[in-house]
Each structure stands twice: as C-alpha cells, then as structure tokens.
Enzyme design. Sequence first.
Site, PDB file in Angstrom:
ATOM      1  N   ARG A 297      30.642  30.770  33.464  1.00  0.00           N
ATOM      2  CA  ARG A 297      31.030  31.845  34.379  1.00  0.00           C
ATOM      3  C   ARG A 297      31.572  33.041  33.600  1.00  0.00           C
ATOM      4  O   ARG A 297      31.301  34.196  33.954  1.00  0.00           O
ATOM      5  CB  ARG A 297      32.088  31.337  35.365  1.00  0.00           C
ATOM      6  CG  ARG A 297      32.651  32.443  36.246  1.00  0.00           C
ATOM      7  CD  ARG A 297      33.655  31.939  37.248  1.00  0.00           C
ATOM      8  NE  ARG A 297      34.263  33.045  37.968  1.00  0.00           N
ATOM      9  CZ  ARG A 297      35.111  32.898  38.985  1.00  0.00           C
ATOM     10  NH1 ARG A 297      35.432  31.695  39.412  1.00  0.00           N
ATOM     11  NH2 ARG A 297      35.626  33.958  39.575  1.00  0.00           N
TER      12      ARG A 297
ATOM     13  N   CYS B 290      30.257  28.025  53.382  1.00  0.00           N
ATOM     14  CA  CYS B 290      30.982  29.048  52.624  1.00  0.00           C
ATOM     15  C   CYS B 290      32.338  29.265  53.265  1.00  0.00           C
ATOM     16  O   CYS B 290      32.488  29.101  54.483  1.00  0.00           O
ATOM     17  CB  CYS B 290      30.165  30.350  52.605  1.00  0.00           C
ATOM     18  SG  CYS B 290      30.931  31.686  51.652  1.00  0.00           S
TER      19      CYS B 290
ATOM     20  N   TYR C  95      32.731  40.513  50.081  1.00  0.00           N
ATOM     21  CA  TYR C  95      31.755  40.728  49.012  1.00  0.00           C
ATOM     22  C   TYR C  95      30.975  42.027  49.179  1.00  0.00           C
ATOM     23  O   TYR C  95      30.366  42.511  48.223  1.00  0.00           O
ATOM     24  CB  TYR C  95      30.787  39.549  48.924  1.00  0.00           C
ATOM     25  CG  TYR C  95      31.393  38.343  48.259  1.00  0.00           C
ATOM     26  CD1 TYR C  95      31.379  38.184  46.880  1.00  0.00           C
ATOM     27  CD2 TYR C  95      32.005  37.347  49.019  1.00  0.00           C
ATOM     28  CE1 TYR C  95      31.955  37.089  46.265  1.00  0.00           C
ATOM     29  CE2 TYR C  95      32.586  36.236  48.416  1.00  0.00           C
ATOM     30  CZ  TYR C  95      32.552  36.119  47.035  1.00  0.00           C
ATOM     31  OH  TYR C  95      33.125  35.033  46.429  1.00  0.00           O
TER      32      TYR C  95
END
Length: 438
Positions: free
Chosen positions: A94, A170, A254
Amino acid sequence: MMLKLVIIGGGSSYTPEIIEGMIDRHDQFPVTEIALVDIEKGKQKLDVISRLAKRMVKKSGKDITITASLDRRNALKNADFVTSQIRVGGLKAREKDERIPLSYGALGQETNGAGGIFKALRTIPVLLEVSKDMAELCPNAWLINFTNPAGMVTEALLKYGSHKRVIGVCNIPFNMRTGVAEILGCQTEDVEIEFIGLNHFVFGRRVLVKGVDYTSIVIERLKDPSNQYSPANIVSEGWSSTFLSSFMMLPNPYHSYYFKGAEMLEKSLKEYWENGTRAEVVQQVEEELFKKYDDKELTEKPTELEKRGGAFYSDAACNVMTSIYTNKGDIQTVNVQNNGTISDLPNDAVIETNAVMGGEGPRPISIGTLPLSIRGIIQLMKNMEELVIEAAVKGDRERLYQALVINPLVREETLAKDLMEELLDAHKEDLPQFYQQV
C-alpha cells in the site's frame, strides 16, 4: 446445528470487529465455529488475533469455537459463510501504491487512481483461487467480500470466478447513514438513503427518515463544513453550496479525490512530507493496536480500532450474513451484479446499490436511468473498472495502460505509462501474471 464462518485474512486488525459482531448477533446468527485463516507471513498477527478472539468469546459466554490455520482449503470445508479481508503485499505494498503516484504529482490512494488499480491487480488473482476452492469445498456458502477495491474485486469474482454466491460490502454507505442520522439528530435505523453508483463512487439520491423525504434538509445542512461523514482515512472540509445545490445529491467522501482533486493532492503531498504516506501512519496505528490485542487482560474490541479508515466494514458484513441466515428481508447497501437495476450500465457490471437481503441473497431495488449529471462519469468509471479486471485476469498490459489513461486521477498518457512501468516493477513479486513467458 453447526454454523461455520471462515475469515480469510483472519490476522487482520479488523477481525475483532467481526468477532464482536458475531457475539452481539449470536441469538439471531448462532455461529458455532469461526475459523481464522491467513498466510505464513501473517502467522504472528493471526496468533495474536486468535488469542484475543478466544478471550472475547469466553467473556461473552457464547458457545463459539475459534480456530486458526494457515491451511485455507482445510478451513473452508463445510463453511456456511466466508468473509474476505486480505491485503496482498501487506501495508508495504500500500505504501508503494501511495508513494509512487505522489512522487509524480498524482494522487496516491489505496483504492482510487493508480494505487487502487494496482491493489486490484494484486488481489483479484488470489481471490479467484479462493473462489475455486469454495466451489469445490463449500459450494453453498456465501462469500462476503470487503477486500478493496470491493466493487472491482466482486465483479471479477462474479465474472471469472468458479463460485457465484458473492456479495461485496463497504463501510462508506454505513458511514453516510450514521453521519446523516447525527446531522438530523435521529436514529441510524430510521434513515434510508437511496444509493446509486459504484463502490467508492456512489451518490445518495434521496434521504428518507421513517418514510419522509429529508433530502433537501440534509443537503442544506451539509453546506456547514462541520456536518460531514468522512472515515478516518479521508479528511474532508465539506462541499461548496454551489456543488450541493446543483447536484442535489449526497456525495460520498471518496468523491473529494475526483471533484476536489487539486485540494486533495495538496493535502496529500503536505501529509506525505510531514508524516509519510497514509500507509505509514496506518502501520503505526496497527503496531499500537496489536500491542493492545496481545494484552492478556483485553477481552473486547478496543476503541482505537476506529482510527483505521475501514472501521465498520465488519459490521456491514455481519449484517449481511445475519439477514441471509434469518431471511430477514431488510434493505442493505451492497455490491451486486447490475442485472438491469441501472439501465445505463451492462447487466454483468457490479454496482453499489440498495437491495432486499433475504435467504436467497440480495435482490437489488430498481433504479432505472442515472441522472444526466452523473451518468457520464459513472459510465467512465465502470469502463475503467472493466479494463482493470481484464488486465488483472489476463496480465494484459494494454488494458492496464488504457485503464490508467481514462482514470480521472491519472489521465495524462505519458504519466500513465510512467506509473504503469514503475508500479509494475515495484510490485513484480505479487503480479506474476504480467511476467509470464508467452
């Protein structure tokens, strides 16, 4: 009656949340065995989590057996439910997903832009192997995936996997509902949001509270920067009055990367130079968490877990499993195959939408045509996701390059090439499909 849950990625820092969820729901979802599975590199964390899980169960007094294993196939035998929360390459991978794009002046984020694409490339082949095992060893089990990028991973599993009982979850819709409840001063269970779009690119078209439309009120209150619903990993300062009034839909956190890109890039670069990448911050958080987890006196999920951006993914997964097991028929927001739910997208595309959750799995609630204001960008994002999935499955560099070029967080053709080559090289060990001899 035996009821078995297998957690793929059992050494994850999120696992205590699943254990807590199973304990809290035991009267409705009487799980008898929770099998934690991980790989050799994760053995130390798996051991810590296993010991904590056993202490949590013992304190609860519930009749649940906790097992831990590095043998995935053996653990999957006779499973009723399986959850996936893996991170191929770990937090070090990551870190590369975030650092390399930032070094080119592009947004580096683990599930969006180039970083999100490469996380999908590493993850999809591994979960396709899990799918193959499930088709053989537990064909009736449901796979609840909350490995990111959840939408792309779920679509890859449904298109190319051997096992089709797959649902993606999610935490963002959950965060949005709880955030709206706080803004309105009501209970989360009384809030219903009509979600339309894709994972990490979903909009809230309508807000209902006990059946009454509160959309315009919520939109108005969101104009106050103090009224937000962002997880720990996304710092948002709110949205302009013009943006909110024009679209009249709830953006998700997001969306900041796409509609406030310059501001988010500036913030990301500042944080990068001051504190390192988000992955480095998370590694510090995880180190502290696992010290707590290893405390023999700890018998519950610590509040510090909420510092992890994905907190409450596990709660969403627990809700899905409970509703399937009890044939509850409630409405949950999940990632499922479109099948006509949104008429502007292919039937086999995976979307994030509201669905009635019962014993046969999710039944998506029809949406129809997307609003003109967001139709094009959602179709573009879906096309990008389809290219990524093909690239991941086939090791296709041309598809990968195309996906990077059309991704709104990359766009530039030379940047796309440079990022592709450097990220492929950085993740070579975890991307064998791109290096196989023809």
